[in-house]
Scaffold this active site. Structure first.
Site, PDB file in Angstrom:
ATOM      1  N   CYS A 112     -59.744 -27.936  35.547  1.00 51.70           N
ATOM      2  CA  CYS A 112     -58.778 -27.586  34.351  1.00 51.70           C
ATOM      3  C   CYS A 112     -57.253 -26.761  34.922  1.00 51.70           C
ATOM      4  CB  CYS A 112     -59.393 -26.439  33.447  1.00 51.70           C
ATOM      5  SG  CYS A 112     -60.942 -27.155  32.782  1.00 51.70           S
ATOM      6  N   HIS A 261     -54.527 -22.213  29.292  1.00 50.78           N
ATOM      7  CA  HIS A 261     -55.420 -23.301  29.417  1.00 50.78           C
ATOM      8  C   HIS A 261     -56.445 -23.186  28.135  1.00 50.78           C
ATOM      9  CE1 HIS A 261     -58.432 -26.210  29.923  1.00 50.78           C
ATOM     10  NE2 HIS A 261     -59.473 -25.267  30.375  1.00 50.78           N
ATOM     11  N   ASN A 291     -61.284 -28.354  24.416  1.00 54.31           N
ATOM     12  CA  ASN A 291     -60.877 -28.162  25.814  1.00 54.31           C
ATOM     13  C   ASN A 291     -60.632 -29.555  26.470  1.00 54.31           C
ATOM     14  OD1 ASN A 291     -60.695 -27.950  28.715  1.00 54.31           O
ATOM     15  ND2 ASN A 291     -62.455 -26.223  28.250  1.00 54.31           N
TER      16      ASN A 291
HETATM   17  N1  COA Z   1     -74.369 -24.280  17.904  1.00 59.92           N
HETATM   18  C1  COA Z   1     -75.141 -23.409  17.613  1.00 59.92           C
HETATM   19  N2  COA Z   1     -75.881 -22.503  18.442  1.00 59.92           N
HETATM   20  C2  COA Z   1     -75.384 -22.361  19.879  1.00 59.92           C
HETATM   21  C3  COA Z   1     -74.296 -23.647  20.211  1.00 59.92           C
HETATM   22  C4  COA Z   1     -73.977 -24.477  19.169  1.00 59.92           C
HETATM   23  N3  COA Z   1     -73.118 -25.471  19.638  1.00 59.92           N
HETATM   24  N4  COA Z   1     -74.127 -23.426  21.550  1.00 59.92           N
HETATM   25  C5  COA Z   1     -75.010 -22.294  21.965  1.00 59.92           C
HETATM   26  N5  COA Z   1     -75.904 -21.987  20.888  1.00 59.92           N
HETATM   27  C6  COA Z   1     -76.789 -20.755  20.716  1.00 59.92           C
HETATM   28  C7  COA Z   1     -77.372 -20.555  22.050  1.00 59.92           C
HETATM   29  O1  COA Z   1     -78.531 -21.329  22.230  1.00 59.92           O
HETATM   30  C8  COA Z   1     -78.034 -19.150  21.875  1.00 59.92           C
HETATM   31  O2  COA Z   1     -79.023 -18.958  20.960  1.00 59.92           O
HETATM   32  P1  COA Z   1     -80.223 -18.120  21.225  1.00 59.92           P
HETATM   33  O3  COA Z   1     -79.564 -16.734  21.084  1.00 59.92           O
HETATM   34  O4  COA Z   1     -81.387 -18.277  20.343  1.00 59.92           O
HETATM   35  O5  COA Z   1     -80.543 -18.314  22.810  1.00 59.92           O
HETATM   36  C9  COA Z   1     -76.560 -18.468  21.110  1.00 59.92           C
HETATM   37  O6  COA Z   1     -76.131 -19.590  20.437  1.00 59.92           O
HETATM   38  C10 COA Z   1     -75.821 -17.568  22.007  1.00 59.92           C
HETATM   39  O7  COA Z   1     -75.380 -18.296  23.030  1.00 59.92           O
HETATM   40  P2  COA Z   1     -74.359 -17.773  24.118  1.00 59.92           P
HETATM   41  O8  COA Z   1     -74.154 -18.692  25.220  1.00 59.92           O
HETATM   42  O9  COA Z   1     -74.734 -16.429  24.465  1.00 59.92           O
HETATM   43  O10 COA Z   1     -73.099 -17.793  23.329  1.00 59.92           O
HETATM   44  P3  COA Z   1     -71.589 -17.432  23.612  1.00 59.92           P
HETATM   45  O11 COA Z   1     -71.093 -16.423  22.471  1.00 59.92           O
HETATM   46  O12 COA Z   1     -71.675 -16.801  24.959  1.00 59.92           O
HETATM   47  O13 COA Z   1     -70.688 -18.786  23.474  1.00 59.92           O
HETATM   48  C11 COA Z   1     -69.585 -20.326  24.644  1.00 59.92           C
HETATM   49  C12 COA Z   1     -71.017 -19.791  24.297  1.00 59.92           C
HETATM   50  C13 COA Z   1     -69.904 -21.598  25.608  1.00 59.92           C
HETATM   51  C14 COA Z   1     -68.736 -20.769  23.691  1.00 59.92           C
HETATM   52  C15 COA Z   1     -68.900 -19.069  25.688  1.00 59.92           C
HETATM   53  O14 COA Z   1     -69.796 -18.531  26.493  1.00 59.92           O
HETATM   54  C16 COA Z   1     -67.521 -19.871  26.258  1.00 59.92           C
HETATM   55  O15 COA Z   1     -66.717 -20.290  25.556  1.00 59.92           O
HETATM   56  N6  COA Z   1     -67.553 -19.771  27.391  1.00 59.92           N
HETATM   57  C17 COA Z   1     -66.505 -20.260  28.298  1.00 59.92           C
HETATM   58  C18 COA Z   1     -66.767 -21.890  28.477  1.00 59.92           C
HETATM   59  C19 COA Z   1     -65.533 -22.482  28.820  1.00 59.92           C
HETATM   60  O16 COA Z   1     -64.526 -22.155  28.408  1.00 59.92           O
HETATM   61  N7  COA Z   1     -65.664 -23.521  29.637  1.00 59.92           N
HETATM   62  C20 COA Z   1     -64.805 -24.306  30.380  1.00 59.92           C
HETATM   63  C21 COA Z   1     -63.761 -23.484  31.191  1.00 59.92           C
HETATM   64  S1  COA Z   1     -62.506 -24.409  31.965  1.00 59.92           S
END
Ligand code: COA
Length: 334
Positions: A112, A261, A291
């Site tokens: 990215c 980004h 993204n």
């Molecule tokens: N819909 C509903 N629930 C979801 C879900 C979705 N699409 N994706 C994950 N969950 C759930 C998980 O299973 C978890 O459930 P649990 O508590 O029962 O285990 C809960 O939501 C929390 O998950 P978590 O991973 O802690 O959520 P988060 O607040 O960290 O958000 C991301 C997840 C991926 C949105 C976040 O971590 C993020 O944006 N990270 C950066 C990713 C990124 O930008 N990557 C590319 C970089 S170039």
């Protein structure tokens, strides 16, 4: 400071728009969860068009805006981590489609962060007086890497392409690349992985293929440690922008725009707070595009320019971050 000017931009988005409600029909998720955790409402996904095609379409628009003929392009850099072929490079396919016969062509994969790395590289090429125009195209079909059964990943990504034509700035121009700050943290590569083809030939002894370096990736589908990526992103986004600003000897308040980004609205917001930027300085298209990996910054830039919101003389910072891990910021006067 390097005398470089962006003289044209273009973009391409597939027609297929996938809303959060549509996502909820393939995985257990909801519009409420996706918008509140990411800021994303919809994304464009390839309607079948390959990465090279999106690159060509974006490039054509960028060159038309620049008023540059294909024969005048000296270098074509395509940033992509989702090419259609290992060989030839996407840039060579673009060259063939455009008829840019004198260009040297290659792909750059910094995930990215690719567009920021390419802009830095373009400025270095333009120091060579035999190079007049560098065409950068960021084209990504991230959907190819996504497992649409994995709700924590599939809701995040979209497809699209953005292109920028760069030229050497004249003495009368204010336009310039003021500073860049690139970096890589390969020791943390395991947090964002997509595996390529495995070694396979008839002379291999049983069990000779080494195990996956990053865990147990059986195929190309993307794996991610979301919270680790989140923390990395907020840190490098804020710090690299502040470092470019310090290098250039300007004040953050002088920047008209900061284009991060587009990964997650909460990443952009947290980084903005960390660098003490004003909300109106931060550009976001995350709600509509998700993204789009290296394409996200040029897609924002093109929209700013085409909607008349960016004027010559405006100072802009861009900042990419992603797999590698890689990051990079660039500060320029448009
Ligand atoms: N819909 C509903 N629930 C979801 C879900 C979705 N699409 N994706 C994950 N969950 C759930 C998980 O299973 C978890 O459930 P649990 O508590 O029962 O285990 C809960 O939501 C929390 O998950 P978590 O991973 O802690 O959520 P988060 O607040 O960290 O958000 C991301 C997840 C991926 C949105 C976040 O971590 C993020 O944006 N990270 C950066 C990713 C990124 O930008 N990557 C590319 C970089 S170039």
């Amino acid at each position: 400071m390097q005398r470089m000017k962006i003289i044209g931009t273009g973009s391409y988005l597939p027609d297929l728009v996938v809303t959060n409600q549509m996502m909820a029909s393939v995985v257990e998720t909801s519009d409420e969860w996706i918008t509140s955790r990411t800021g994303i409402s919809q994304r464009h996904l390839s309607s079948g068009e390959p990465t090279w095609f999106m690159a060509v379409e974006a490039a054509r628009k960028g060159m038309e805006a620049a008023g540059v003929l294909t024969e005048a392009i000296d270098v074509i850099i395509v940033t992509t981590c989702t090419p259609d072929y290992y060989l030839p490079s996407t840039a060579c396919i673009v060259q063939a489609e455009l008829g840019a016969s004198k260009a040297i062509c290659f792909d750059l994969n910094a995930a990215c962060s690719g567009f920021v790395y390419a802009l830095d590289m373009a400025a270095r090429y333009l120091q060579d007086l035999s190079i007049e125009h560098v065409l950068i195209i960021a084209s990504e079909n991230v959907s190819k890497l996504v497992d649409y059964g994995d709700r924590s990943i599939c809701v995040l990504f979209g497809d699209g392409a953005g292109a920028v034509v760069c030229a050497r700035a004249g003495q009368e121009d204010d336009s310039a690349l003021l500073a860049t700050q690139l970096g890589s943290e390969g020791q943390n590569g395991q947090v964002l992985v997509s595996r390529a083809l495995k070694i396979s030939h008839p002379f291999l002894a049983d069990g000779a293929v080494w195990p996956d370096r990053f865990g147990s990736h059986e195929d190309h589908t993307l794996t991610m440690e979301g919270q680790e990526v989140f923390k990395f992103a907020v840190r490098v986004l804020a710090d690299s922008v502040l470092e470019t600003v310090a290098k250039a000897g300007v004040d953050l308040a002088q920047l008209r725009y900061i284009i991060p980004h587009q990964a997650n609205e909460r990443i952009s917001d947290a980084a903005a707070r960390r660098m003490k930027a004003e909300p109106e300085q931060i550009i976001s298209r995350i709600a509509d595009l998700g993204n789009t990996s290296s394409a996200s910054i040029p897609l924002c830039l093109d929209e700013l320019i085409r909607s008349g919101r960016l004027d010559r003389g405006d100072m802009v910072a861009i900042c990419g971050f992603g797999a590698g891990l890689t990051y990079g910021a660039a500060l320029f006067v448009y």
